[in-house]
Design an enzyme around this catalytic site. Structure first.
Site, mmCIF file in Angstrom:
data_model
loop_
_atom_site.group_PDB
_atom_site.id
_atom_site.type_symbol
_atom_site.label_atom_id
_atom_site.label_comp_id
_atom_site.label_asym_id
_atom_site.label_seq_id
_atom_site.Cartn_x
_atom_site.Cartn_y
_atom_site.Cartn_z
ATOM 1 N N ARG A 70 0.846 -1.188 0.000
ATOM 2 C CA ARG A 70 0.000 0.000 0.000
ATOM 3 C C ARG A 70 0.881 1.237 0.000
ATOM 4 O O ARG A 70 1.969 1.246 0.564
ATOM 5 C CB ARG A 70 -0.911 0.023 1.234
ATOM 6 C CG ARG A 70 -2.090 -0.934 1.129
ATOM 7 C CD ARG A 70 -3.005 -0.812 2.324
ATOM 8 N NE ARG A 70 -2.398 -1.321 3.531
ATOM 9 C CZ ARG A 70 -1.808 -0.592 4.460
ATOM 10 N NH1 ARG A 70 -1.753 0.731 4.348
ATOM 11 N NH2 ARG A 70 -1.269 -1.140 5.513
ATOM 12 N N TYR A 198 -1.527 -3.421 -6.795
ATOM 13 C CA TYR A 198 -1.393 -4.092 -5.501
ATOM 14 C C TYR A 198 -2.734 -4.106 -4.741
ATOM 15 O O TYR A 198 -3.448 -3.084 -4.699
ATOM 16 C CB TYR A 198 -0.313 -3.404 -4.641
ATOM 17 C CG TYR A 198 -0.297 -3.965 -3.245
ATOM 18 C CD1 TYR A 198 0.286 -5.208 -2.998
ATOM 19 C CD2 TYR A 198 -0.937 -3.313 -2.195
ATOM 20 C CE1 TYR A 198 0.240 -5.767 -1.732
ATOM 21 C CE2 TYR A 198 -0.978 -3.865 -0.926
ATOM 22 C CZ TYR A 198 -0.390 -5.096 -0.702
ATOM 23 O OH TYR A 198 -0.440 -5.641 0.548
ATOM 24 N N SER A 249 -1.592 -3.812 10.340
ATOM 25 C CA SER A 249 -1.315 -4.694 9.203
ATOM 26 C C SER A 249 -0.113 -5.592 9.494
ATOM 27 O O SER A 249 0.897 -5.131 10.032
ATOM 28 C CB SER A 249 -0.998 -3.851 7.969
ATOM 29 O OG SER A 249 -2.048 -2.957 7.737
ATOM 30 N N CYS A 251 0.356 -7.986 11.584
ATOM 31 C CA CYS A 251 0.655 -8.266 12.995
ATOM 32 C C CYS A 251 -0.036 -9.538 13.466
ATOM 33 O O CYS A 251 -0.224 -9.744 14.662
ATOM 34 C CB CYS A 251 0.238 -7.101 13.887
ATOM 35 S SG CYS A 251 1.366 -5.712 13.789
ATOM 36 N N GLY A 252 -0.476 -10.381 12.540
ATOM 37 C CA GLY A 252 -0.971 -11.690 12.940
ATOM 38 C C GLY A 252 -2.482 -11.831 13.033
ATOM 39 O O GLY A 252 -2.967 -12.781 13.654
ATOM 40 N N LYS A 253 -3.263 -10.949 12.389
ATOM 41 C CA LYS A 253 -4.723 -11.112 12.454
ATOM 42 C C LYS A 253 -5.137 -12.423 11.776
ATOM 43 O O LYS A 253 -5.982 -13.149 12.276
ATOM 44 C CB LYS A 253 -5.448 -9.936 11.785
ATOM 45 C CG LYS A 253 -5.449 -8.670 12.618
ATOM 46 C CD LYS A 253 -6.559 -7.697 12.242
ATOM 47 C CE LYS A 253 -6.460 -7.188 10.832
ATOM 48 N NZ LYS A 253 -5.179 -6.502 10.551
ATOM 49 N N ASP A 276 -9.735 -9.527 8.590
ATOM 50 C CA ASP A 276 -9.199 -8.179 8.334
ATOM 51 C C ASP A 276 -10.168 -7.047 8.647
ATOM 52 O O ASP A 276 -9.742 -6.008 9.128
ATOM 53 C CB ASP A 276 -8.769 -8.086 6.866
ATOM 54 C CG ASP A 276 -7.848 -6.900 6.597
ATOM 55 O OD1 ASP A 276 -6.974 -6.631 7.446
ATOM 56 O OD2 ASP A 276 -8.005 -6.241 5.551
ATOM 57 N N ARG A 365 1.749 -12.124 -0.935
ATOM 58 C CA ARG A 365 0.387 -12.377 -0.463
ATOM 59 C C ARG A 365 -0.222 -13.609 -1.102
ATOM 60 O O ARG A 365 0.140 -13.999 -2.218
ATOM 61 C CB ARG A 365 -0.499 -11.175 -0.824
ATOM 62 C CG ARG A 365 -0.083 -9.879 -0.158
ATOM 63 C CD ARG A 365 -0.510 -9.845 1.268
ATOM 64 N NE ARG A 365 -0.103 -8.646 1.980
ATOM 65 C CZ ARG A 365 -0.844 -8.063 2.932
ATOM 66 N NH1 ARG A 365 -2.006 -8.563 3.269
ATOM 67 N NH2 ARG A 365 -0.395 -6.998 3.558
ATOM 68 N N ASN A 492 -1.955 -18.646 22.072
ATOM 69 C CA ASN A 492 -2.705 -17.411 22.366
ATOM 70 C C ASN A 492 -4.116 -17.720 22.863
ATOM 71 O O ASN A 492 -4.746 -16.885 23.502
ATOM 72 C CB ASN A 492 -2.769 -16.512 21.116
ATOM 73 C CG ASN A 492 -1.400 -15.948 20.768
ATOM 74 O OD1 ASN A 492 -0.516 -15.877 21.630
ATOM 75 N ND2 ASN A 492 -1.195 -15.550 19.525
HETATM 76 C C1 OXD Z 1 -3.242 -4.555 5.200
HETATM 77 C C2 OXD Z 1 -3.906 -5.693 4.542
HETATM 78 O O1 OXD Z 1 -2.285 -4.007 4.640
HETATM 79 O O2 OXD Z 1 -4.855 -6.239 5.127
HETATM 80 O O3 OXD Z 1 -3.674 -4.199 6.305
HETATM 81 O O4 OXD Z 1 -3.543 -6.059 3.408
HETATM 82 MN MN MN Z 2 -5.388 -5.228 6.942
#
Ligand code: OXD
Ligand code: MN
Length: 582
Positions: A70, A198, A249, A251-253, A276, A365, A492
């Protein structure tokens, strides 16, 4: 196919006469259409088939090397009044914004096909869902949108019924970073994006619509559009709680949303609703409910393996589009942290040479439909969404934030969310590793002034008495030698169990100036190789660090001037006073 909706037809005609495509394709969203586009792109080299025995229906796209993330510095919110966009956004007036991008679109689709993609963010029959139409000259965008959203004829029917939709105009242009802009016009419900293919810049349903434009709409209509995963935790007794977690972004979501319970916690099950984005509404009973506007994942590949995220690892073995990973000699996709195989080629298609850096780009990705996920929850398609028991904020912090704490109440929770800071990752172009303020993990995505956004969050106790509890977690705390103190991943769940127990008033907690922390022994560490001392450190508050952190946050609030809600300032000052007492 054309449309019975005159406003849509008129806009499509206008864009076509300005961009001058060779032909126009209205997307139906059918599987045949998907396969035809895949064939076209494999024929012209946009996609390469991967090893079809081991990775059936998987393809690789290598992007332009300058187009891999991004571009926050080229992303604008165009409101008549600069103050409404706020210091958290780049701003241009709508007149200037259009004047900047419109000439770049002139004739840009000559020799190309223009695709018209009607899409619905959220279940097709949900009152909480919203629709849009993306016009693009990129077949790669079309196939990604097919995996990520409910797109095609059914979405068009809803749009024709409702008569309203977000207009997204996209072209890859010439991919020149000098001619790359992502412009949002919230008052016009429109987006113009040029010069990038992207995901976050080009799949306009995602960040542009479902966060930047939707956050604005949510404010005026009394709901929330957030950068949050949604997951269900089913206990061995069959009780399921749903939680929504906001982390910055990369960070493990995605990993958390698909967590596999460790063997030492038998009987637990995790259900994924989204990884997300969450749209949160209060229902007629006053319960906060969430839907995931997306229907697929655009996840970070490096680090995905059978240990870190078995569900993701399994689901990306079929029907997946990989972007910017490396390849093995056997034509399998390869990335750092895959733990199996060896790279033969890198993400730029070169023979792999460690001198050139990693084989897979750090922000490479996968795009895959959510139904491929073994932990997919059928309720992800439920029109009414799921009830949310807890909201969890977090970031990537080596120090300061303990493993978990609970906010005193909603108002304090808004301070906890607003003061999230995190190390920057490769998901956005910028200084990786630098700590930045990322309130509610929405820094790149809030489509209006953060001060007004906090005011909006603070208004929720006036809307319902049944708000969820708010927590903060930090999986990334390190010792002085840089070792992670907490094992993370599946473990976790131990922390999430404490969160659920707190929501059900089944466990006590100790009050500290920063919030409620677990009592010693209340986080189950059975069968975990972690000492009582490490647990104590993970759950400790370093007062000096917190004082500094809180002062930085006060300075940060100053950037927003008088618009900062008094209640947020009061929370910040209250924390300062409590820390000063120690
Ligand atoms: C981000 C994504 O950049 O979800 O947050 O791709
Ligand atoms: Mn995101």
């Amino acid at each position: 196919m054309t449309t019975s909706l005159a406003t849509l037809q008129k806009w499509v005609d206008e864009v076509a006469s300005h961009t001058r495509p060779n032909n126009i394709h209205w997307c139906t969203g059918s599987d045949d259409e998907y396969q035809q586009l895949i064939s076209k792109m494999t024929a012209d080299g946009t996609l390469s088939p991967l090893n079809q025995d081991k990775y059936p229906n998987c393809y690789l796209h290598l992007s332009d090397p300058t187009d891999v993330a991004r571009v926050e510095h080229l992303t604008y919110v165009c409101t008549p009044n600069e103050e409404d966009a706020g210091p958290n956004n780049n701003w241009m007036s709508p007149v200037e914004g259009h004047a900047k991008v419109d000439p770049l679109f002139a004739g840009v689709m000559q020799g190309r096909t223009m695709y018209v993609i009607p899409y619905c963010m959220g279940p097709l029959d949900s009152p909480y869902s919203r629709c849009g139409v993306e016009i693009t000259d990129s077949p790669y965008v079309v196939v990604n949108m097919k995996l990520m959203t409910r797109m095609g004829s059914a979405a068009l029917e809803r749009i024709e019924r409702e008569g309203t939709f977000v207009k997204g105009q996209h072209s890859t242009g010439d991919l020149d970073p000098e001619r790359r802009f992502i412009m949002h016009f919230p008052d016009e419900l429109s987006i113009k994006s040029i010069g990038s293919g992207y995901g976050g810049n080009a799949l306009l349903g995602k960040k542009c619509h479902a966060l930047r434009i939707a956050s604005q709409q949510a404010r005026s209509e009394g709901w929330l559009a957030e950068h949050m995963l949604i997951m269900g935790l089913e206990s061995p007794d069959g009780e399921t709680h749903y939680i929504a977690c906001a982390f910055p972004s990369a960070c493990g979501k995605t990993n958390l949303a698909m967590l596999i319970p460790p063997h030492s916690l038998p009987g637990w099950k995790i259900w994924t609703l989204g990884d997300d984005i969450a749209w949160l509404h209060i229902d007629t009973e006053g319960q906060l409910r969430a839907i995931n506007p997306e229907s697929g994942y655009f996840g970070v590949v490096p680090g995905t393996n059978a240990k870190t995220n078995q569900n993701a690892f399994d689901m990306i073995h079929k029907d997946t589009i990989f972007t910017n990973v490396g390849r093995t000699a056997d034509n399998e996709p390869w990335w750092e942290g895959k733990k199996v195989g060896e790279p033969a080629f890198d993400w730029q298609g070169r023979k792999y040479d460690p001198e050139n850096g990693p084989a897979a780009h750090p922000n490479s990705r996968f795009t895959v439909a959510a139904t491929n996920n073994p932990s997919y929850s059928a309720l992800a398609d439920a029109a009414e969404g799921v009830p949310i028991s807890a909201i969890v904020f977090g970031g990537r912090r080596a120090k300061v934030a303990p493993l978990v704490f609970e906010a005193r109440d909603w108002q304090h929770g808004v301070l906890v969310g607003a003061s999230v800071g995190s190390k920057m990752t490769a998901a956005a172009f910028g200084e990786v590793g630098k700590i930045r303020r990322d309130p509610m993990a929405m820094k790149p995505f809030c489509g209006y002034n953060f001060a007004d956004y906090w005011t909006h969050w603070l208004s929720f106790p006036e809307r319902t008495k049944k708000l969820p509890k708010i927590f903060h977690v930090n999986w990334f705390r390190q010792d002085d030698d840089g070792n992670f103190l907490w094992p993370g991943f599946g473990e976790n769940l131990r922390v999430l169990r404490w969160i659920v127990d707190r929501c059900e008033n089944r466990v006590g907690a100790r009050e500290t100036p920063v919030g409620y922390l677990p009592n010693e022994g209340d986080i189950d560490t059975s069968e975990l190789d972690i000492s009582a001392d490490t647990m104590r450190e993970l759950l400790s508050i370093d007062v000096e660090h917190w004082r500094i952190e809180n002062e930085h946050f006060a300075d940060y609030l100053d950037e927003f001037g008088d618009r900062v809600p008094a209640a947020l300032r009061k929370e910040q000052q209250r924390l300062a006073a409590k820390l000063a007492e120690l």
